[in-house]
Design a protein around this motif. Structure first.
Motif, PDB file in Angstrom:
ATOM      1  N   ARG A  55       0.823  -1.215   0.000  1.00 16.97           N
ATOM      2  CA  ARG A  55       0.000   0.000   0.000  1.00 16.97           C
ATOM      3  C   ARG A  55       0.851   1.255   0.000  1.00 16.97           C
ATOM      4  N   ARG A  56       2.044   1.178   0.531  1.00 13.81           N
ATOM      5  CA  ARG A  56       2.883   2.371   0.628  1.00 13.81           C
ATOM      6  C   ARG A  56       3.376   2.830  -0.741  1.00 13.81           C
ATOM      7  N   CYS A  57       3.814   1.901  -1.581  1.00 14.14           N
ATOM      8  CA  CYS A  57       4.328   2.272  -2.902  1.00 14.14           C
ATOM      9  C   CYS A  57       3.349   1.931  -4.020  1.00 14.14           C
ATOM     10  N   LYS A  58       2.195   1.410  -3.672  1.00 18.11           N
ATOM     11  CA  LYS A  58       1.147   1.037  -4.636  1.00 18.11           C
ATOM     12  C   LYS A  58       1.628   0.001  -5.648  1.00 18.11           C
ATOM     13  N   GLY A  59       2.486  -0.900  -5.210  1.00 15.22           N
ATOM     14  CA  GLY A  59       2.944  -1.992  -6.053  1.00 15.22           C
ATOM     15  C   GLY A  59       4.060  -1.645  -7.011  1.00 15.22           C
ATOM     16  N   ARG A  60       4.596  -0.441  -6.954  1.00 17.50           N
ATOM     17  CA  ARG A  60       5.664  -0.040  -7.877  1.00 17.50           C
ATOM     18  C   ARG A  60       7.046  -0.429  -7.366  1.00 17.50           C
ATOM     19  N   GLY A  61       7.214  -0.519  -6.060  1.00 17.32           N
ATOM     20  CA  GLY A  61       8.518  -0.850  -5.494  1.00 17.32           C
ATOM     21  C   GLY A  61       9.413   0.351  -5.278  1.00 17.32           C
ATOM     22  N   LYS A  62       9.005   1.524  -5.759  1.00 18.34           N
ATOM     23  CA  LYS A  62       9.802   2.749  -5.619  1.00 18.34           C
ATOM     24  C   LYS A  62       8.965   3.823  -4.949  1.00 18.34           C
ATOM     25  N   ARG A  63       9.628   4.661  -4.170  1.00 21.93           N
ATOM     26  CA  ARG A  63       8.972   5.783  -3.501  1.00 21.93           C
ATOM     27  C   ARG A  63       9.813   7.036  -3.683  1.00 21.93           C
ATOM     28  N   VAL A  64       9.174   8.183  -3.611  1.00 24.79           N
ATOM     29  CA  VAL A  64       9.901   9.452  -3.683  1.00 24.79           C
ATOM     30  C   VAL A  64      10.648   9.630  -2.360  1.00 24.79           C
ATOM     31  N   ARG A  65      11.904  10.005  -2.453  1.00 29.70           N
ATOM     32  CA  ARG A  65      12.694  10.228  -1.231  1.00 29.70           C
ATOM     33  C   ARG A  65      12.140  11.425  -0.459  1.00 29.70           C
ATOM     34  N   VAL A  66      12.395  11.452   0.833  1.00 24.02           N
ATOM     35  CA  VAL A  66      11.880  12.514   1.698  1.00 24.02           C
ATOM     36  C   VAL A  66      12.423  13.874   1.273  1.00 24.02           C
ATOM     37  N   GLY A  67      13.716  13.942   0.977  1.00 25.82           N
ATOM     38  CA  GLY A  67      14.310  15.214   0.565  1.00 25.82           C
ATOM     39  C   GLY A  67      13.734  15.721  -0.744  1.00 25.82           C
ATOM     40  N   ARG A  68      13.480  14.809  -1.675  1.00 21.49           N
ATOM     41  CA  ARG A  68      12.894  15.216  -2.954  1.00 21.49           C
ATOM     42  C   ARG A  68      11.444  15.644  -2.762  1.00 21.49           C
ATOM     43  N   TRP A  69      10.728  14.962  -1.863  1.00 22.77           N
ATOM     44  CA  TRP A  69       9.344  15.341  -1.567  1.00 22.77           C
ATOM     45  C   TRP A  69       9.294  16.748  -0.997  1.00 22.77           C
ATOM     46  N   LEU A  70      10.203  17.068  -0.070  1.00 25.97           N
ATOM     47  CA  LEU A  70      10.257  18.408   0.509  1.00 25.97           C
ATOM     48  C   LEU A  70      10.615  19.452  -0.547  1.00 25.97           C
ATOM     49  N   PHE A  71      11.566  19.126  -1.419  1.00 18.81           N
ATOM     50  CA  PHE A  71      11.941  20.046  -2.497  1.00 18.81           C
ATOM     51  C   PHE A  71      10.763  20.296  -3.432  1.00 18.81           C
ATOM     52  N   ASN A  72      10.054  19.247  -3.823  1.00 20.67           N
ATOM     53  CA  ASN A  72       8.894  19.399  -4.702  1.00 20.67           C
ATOM     54  C   ASN A  72       7.817  20.251  -4.040  1.00 20.67           C
ATOM     55  N   ARG A  73       7.579  20.044  -2.758  1.00 20.61           N
ATOM     56  CA  ARG A  73       6.567  20.811  -2.042  1.00 20.61           C
ATOM     57  C   ARG A  73       6.952  22.285  -1.961  1.00 20.61           C
ATOM     58  N   ALA A  74       8.227  22.577  -1.646  1.00 17.48           N
ATOM     59  CA  ALA A  74       8.678  23.967  -1.569  1.00 17.48           C
ATOM     60  C   ALA A  74       8.615  24.633  -2.939  1.00 17.48           C
ATOM     61  N   GLN A  75       8.968  23.898  -3.978  1.00 23.43           N
ATOM     62  CA  GLN A  75       8.914  24.451  -5.325  1.00 23.43           C
ATOM     63  C   GLN A  75       7.473  24.754  -5.737  1.00 23.43           C
ATOM     64  N   ARG A  76       6.541  23.885  -5.372  1.00 27.28           N
ATOM     65  CA  ARG A  76       5.134  24.109  -5.707  1.00 27.28           C
ATOM     66  C   ARG A  76       4.565  25.308  -4.967  1.00 27.28           C
ATOM     67  N   ILE A  77       4.912  25.477  -3.697  1.00 32.26           N
ATOM     68  CA  ILE A  77       4.449  26.619  -2.915  1.00 32.26           C
ATOM     69  C   ILE A  77       5.015  27.916  -3.488  1.00 32.26           C
ATOM     70  N   TYR A  78       6.290  27.903  -3.858  1.00 38.47           N
ATOM     71  CA  TYR A  78       6.922  29.094  -4.438  1.00 38.47           C
ATOM     72  C   TYR A  78       6.261  29.452  -5.770  1.00 38.47           C
ATOM     73  N   ARG A  79       6.035  28.449  -6.605  1.00 41.82           N
ATOM     74  CA  ARG A  79       5.433  28.682  -7.919  1.00 41.82           C
ATOM     75  C   ARG A  79       4.025  29.244  -7.793  1.00 41.82           C
ATOM     76  N   GLU A  80       3.237  28.689  -6.862  1.00 45.68           N
ATOM     77  CA  GLU A  80       1.864  29.188  -6.670  1.00 45.68           C
ATOM     78  C   GLU A  80       1.855  30.579  -6.046  1.00 45.68           C
ATOM     79  N   GLY A  81       2.857  30.891  -5.230  1.00 40.05           N
ATOM     80  CA  GLY A  81       2.912  32.190  -4.588  1.00 40.05           C
ATOM     81  C   GLY A  81       3.320  33.304  -5.524  1.00 40.05           C
ATOM     82  N   THR A  82       4.144  32.992  -6.517  1.00 39.90           N
ATOM     83  CA  THR A  82       4.600  34.023  -7.439  1.00 39.90           C
ATOM     84  C   THR A  82       3.757  34.065  -8.708  1.00 39.90           C
ATOM     85  N   HIS A  83       2.836  33.177  -8.855  1.00 42.74           N
ATOM     86  CA  HIS A  83       2.002  33.119 -10.064  1.00 42.74           C
ATOM     87  C   HIS A  83       0.957  34.160 -10.065  1.00 42.74           C
TER      88      HIS A  83
END
Length: 83
Positions: A55-83
């Protein structure tokens, strides 16, 4: 070098190395299923067989790393804030 400066340099080195790993390989193996995508169980004779889909990886065997998840979240917040 003082112990505090040495500790700061050590933590900075570890952080930069992890950021490099997250940038180079954003997906890591799932820790719950060890990259199989499913849980391994055994039948009554002791032979391994395929279990439920992870259930955690939905059968793919791969997950997004924590650091990459945080980077993606910060990038999305920045993009929405400056848009």
């Amino acid at each position: 070098m003082t112990p505090i400066a040495l500790a700061i340099a050590y933590l900075l080195t570890i952080t930069l190395c992890y950021a490099g790993v997250c940038a180079g390989s954003p997906f890591g193996t799932c820790r719950k299923c060890n990259g199989f995508g499913f849980a391994t169980t055994t039948d009554r004779k002791g032979r391994p067989k395929r279990g439920k889909t992870c259930r955690r990886c939905k059968g793919r065997g791969k997950r997004v790393r924590v650091g990459r998840w945080l980077f993606n979240r910060a990038q999305r917040i920045y993009r929405e804030g400056t848009h």
